[in-house]
Scaffold this active site. Structure first.
Site, PDB file in Angstrom:
ATOM      1  CB  SER A  15      -0.948   0.009   1.108  1.00  0.00           C
ATOM      2  OG  SER A  15      -0.241  -0.026   2.538  1.00  0.00           O
ATOM      3  CG  LEU A  86       9.275  -7.787   5.694  1.00  0.00           C
ATOM      4  CD1 LEU A  86       8.053  -8.903   6.039  1.00  0.00           C
ATOM      5  CD2 LEU A  86       8.962  -6.485   6.661  1.00  0.00           C
ATOM      6  CG  HIS A 105      10.160   1.189  12.473  1.00  0.00           C
ATOM      7  ND1 HIS A 105      10.167  -0.073  11.873  1.00  0.00           N
ATOM      8  CD2 HIS A 105       9.758   1.060  13.634  1.00  0.00           C
ATOM      9  CE1 HIS A 105      10.031  -0.844  13.212  1.00  0.00           C
ATOM     10  NE2 HIS A 105       9.824  -0.047  14.227  1.00  0.00           N
ATOM     11  CG  ASP A 146      14.138  -0.443  12.722  1.00  0.00           C
ATOM     12  OD1 ASP A 146      13.724  -1.504  13.245  1.00  0.00           O
ATOM     13  OD2 ASP A 146      13.827  -0.339  11.418  1.00  0.00           O
TER      14      ASP A 146
HETATM   15  N1  LIG Z   1      20.396  -2.513   6.978  1.00  0.00           N
HETATM   16  C1  LIG Z   1      19.066  -2.521   7.195  1.00  0.00           C
HETATM   17  N2  LIG Z   1      18.235  -3.072   6.593  1.00  0.00           N
HETATM   18  C2  LIG Z   1      17.044  -2.793   6.848  1.00  0.00           C
HETATM   19  C3  LIG Z   1      16.515  -2.062   7.619  1.00  0.00           C
HETATM   20  C4  LIG Z   1      17.623  -1.103   8.249  1.00  0.00           C
HETATM   21  O1  LIG Z   1      17.031   0.098   8.999  1.00  0.00           O
HETATM   22  N3  LIG Z   1      18.778  -1.497   8.079  1.00  0.00           N
HETATM   23  N4  LIG Z   1      15.205  -1.477   7.802  1.00  0.00           N
HETATM   24  C5  LIG Z   1      14.123  -2.654   7.685  1.00  0.00           C
HETATM   25  C6  LIG Z   1      12.914  -2.281   7.568  1.00  0.00           C
HETATM   26  N5  LIG Z   1      12.325  -2.757   9.078  1.00  0.00           N
HETATM   27  C7  LIG Z   1      12.124  -1.968   9.932  1.00  0.00           C
HETATM   28  O2  LIG Z   1      11.709  -0.875   9.348  1.00  0.00           O
HETATM   29  C8  LIG Z   1      12.690  -4.074   9.284  1.00  0.00           C
HETATM   30  C9  LIG Z   1      12.221  -5.261   8.436  1.00  0.00           C
HETATM   31  C10 LIG Z   1      12.370  -6.585   8.996  1.00  0.00           C
HETATM   32  C11 LIG Z   1      13.084  -6.797  10.334  1.00  0.00           C
HETATM   33  C12 LIG Z   1      13.300  -8.267  10.647  1.00  0.00           C
HETATM   34  O3  LIG Z   1      13.453  -8.706  11.722  1.00  0.00           O
HETATM   35  N6  LIG Z   1      13.085  -9.217   9.482  1.00  0.00           N
HETATM   36  C13 LIG Z   1      13.476 -10.582   9.877  1.00  0.00           C
HETATM   37  C14 LIG Z   1      13.227 -11.507   8.503  1.00  0.00           C
HETATM   38  C15 LIG Z   1      11.629 -11.342   8.168  1.00  0.00           C
HETATM   39  C16 LIG Z   1      11.280 -11.965   6.817  1.00  0.00           C
HETATM   40  O4  LIG Z   1      11.984 -11.915   5.852  1.00  0.00           O
HETATM   41  O5  LIG Z   1       9.978 -12.437   6.858  1.00  0.00           O
HETATM   42  C17 LIG Z   1      14.780 -11.040  10.031  1.00  0.00           C
HETATM   43  O6  LIG Z   1      15.663 -10.302   9.762  1.00  0.00           O
HETATM   44  O7  LIG Z   1      15.094 -11.928  10.755  1.00  0.00           O
HETATM   45  C18 LIG Z   1      13.434  -5.874  11.047  1.00  0.00           C
HETATM   46  C19 LIG Z   1      13.044  -4.353  10.698  1.00  0.00           C
HETATM   47  C20 LIG Z   1      14.559  -3.202   6.133  1.00  0.00           C
HETATM   48  N7  LIG Z   1      15.822  -3.440   5.900  1.00  0.00           N
HETATM   49  N1  LIG Z   2       9.912  -2.660  10.006  1.00  0.00           N
HETATM   50  C1  LIG Z   2       9.383  -2.598   8.727  1.00  0.00           C
HETATM   51  C2  LIG Z   2       7.778  -2.547   8.823  1.00  0.00           C
HETATM   52  O1  LIG Z   2       7.261  -3.256   9.659  1.00  0.00           O
HETATM   53  N2  LIG Z   2       7.170  -1.962   7.706  1.00  0.00           N
HETATM   54  C3  LIG Z   2       5.851  -1.748   7.739  1.00  0.00           C
HETATM   55  O2  LIG Z   2       5.389  -2.760   6.957  1.00  0.00           O
HETATM   56  C4  LIG Z   2       4.156  -2.323   6.402  1.00  0.00           C
HETATM   57  C5  LIG Z   2       3.947  -2.534   4.916  1.00  0.00           C
HETATM   58  O3  LIG Z   2       2.702  -2.242   4.385  1.00  0.00           O
HETATM   59  P1  LIG Z   2       2.482  -2.084   2.928  1.00  0.00           P
HETATM   60  O4  LIG Z   2       3.097  -3.521   2.244  1.00  0.00           O
HETATM   61  O5  LIG Z   2       0.897  -2.042   2.714  1.00  0.00           O
HETATM   62  O6  LIG Z   2       3.343  -0.754   2.474  1.00  0.00           O
HETATM   63  C6  LIG Z   2       3.965  -0.717   6.903  1.00  0.00           C
HETATM   64  O7  LIG Z   2       3.167  -0.513   7.790  1.00  0.00           O
HETATM   65  C7  LIG Z   2       5.289  -0.184   7.176  1.00  0.00           C
HETATM   66  O8  LIG Z   2       5.531   0.652   7.968  1.00  0.00           O
END
Ligand SMILES: Nc1nc2c(c(=O)[nH]1)N[C@@H](CN(C=O)c1ccc(C(=O)N[C@@H](CCC(=O)O)C(=O)O)cc1)CN2
Ligand SMILES: NCC(=O)N[C@@H]1O[C@H](COP(=O)([O-])[O-])[C@@H](O)[C@H]1O
Length: 193
Positions: A15, A86, A105, A146
């Site tokens: 979205s 993710l 985030h 983050d």
């Molecule tokens: N180097 C970075 N990579 C990413 C960041 C960042 O700040 N530095 N932000 C994330 C987005 N995010 C939060 O905003 C976030 C996304 C996913 C995870 C997480 O724990 N992922 C899991 C795997 C999940 C999956 O693939 O189903 C994991 O690492 O085990 C935490 C924070 C995007 N990348």
């Molecule tokens: N830490 C990363 C995280 O949680 N991101 C979150 O995933 C959702 C994606 O929604 P979308 O696929 O509908 O845009 C959003 O709420 C975004 O902030």
């Protein structure tokens, strides 16, 4: 400003990606050139309607910063905008785009961030802790989840009795209201002559 090219990274329903597409379709000097996902089943793939080229990568490629850098640079990509992506962005890609990777985030960092804090996991933790407000943090991406420089933080009140799903909806609403504009303003700020 010379034309700036964006790649969106998404893993899910997209979205936010759609809001970004809509926003930048109206702007001539900033264009979205690619939608990249690590999830072949990502809902966004069914919503693009050929509005933008897309690329599906596997999780090995998602870890390969040199491959990602070569791919994006060959497409002339200037900025990477994460929209529910993710996977961890690998250090080699961060080194190639040190202040050009932006993430949203769904919480008020530094609380409720880090590994495992994504999607509903975030809102469930906020609910469990009986927070009276939540919100969004838009930040640059560094090698730690983050942790990068905050570009914007917007809050939304949480009413007593709000469920995690209701919190998610309130947060998603402000994501959709602010993310694209913050991205645009940041990009323009990097090229003010
Ligand atoms: N180097 C970075 N990579 C990413 C960041 C960042 O700040 N530095 N932000 C994330 C987005 N995010 C939060 O905003 C976030 C996304 C996913 C995870 C997480 O724990 N992922 C899991 C795997 C999940 C999956 O693939 O189903 C994991 O690492 O085990 C935490 C924070 C995007 N990348
Ligand atoms: N830490 C990363 C995280 O949680 N991101 C979150 O995933 C959702 C994606 O929604 P979308 O696929 O509908 O845009 C959003 O709420 C975004 O902030």
């Amino acid at each position: 400003m010379e034309k700036q090219r964006i790649a969106i990274f998404a893993s899910g329903g997209g979205s936010n990606a759609l809001k970004l597409l809509n926003h930048f379709e109206e702007i001539e000097d900033i264009q979205i050139e690619l939608l990249l996902t690590n999830n072949e089943n990502a809902g966004i793939l069914n919503k693009l309607n050929e509005r933008v080229p897309h690329m599906v990568i596997n999780n090995e490629a998602a870890k390969d910063g040199l491959f990602l850098t070569q791919t994006l640079q060959s497409l002339g990509i200037d900025y990477i905008v994460l929209a529910g992506y993710l996977r961890k962005i690998p250090i080699d890609l961060i080194r190639a785009y040190p202040t050009q990777i932006i993430n949203i985030h769904p919480a008020l960092l530094p609380k409720y961030g880090g590994k495992g804090m994504y999607g509903m996991h975030v809102h469930e933790a906020v609910y469990k802790n009986k927070e009276t407000s939540s919100g969004i943090t838009i930040h640059l991406v560094d090698e730690i989840y983050d942790n990068g420089q905050t570009l914007a933080q917007i809050t939304t009140p949480i009413e007593q009795g709000d469920t995690p799903s209701e919190i998610q909806q309130k947060v998603l609403k402000i994501e959709h209201q602010y993310y694209a504009k913050v991205v645009e303003e940041y990009i323009r700020s990097q090229h003010d002559s």
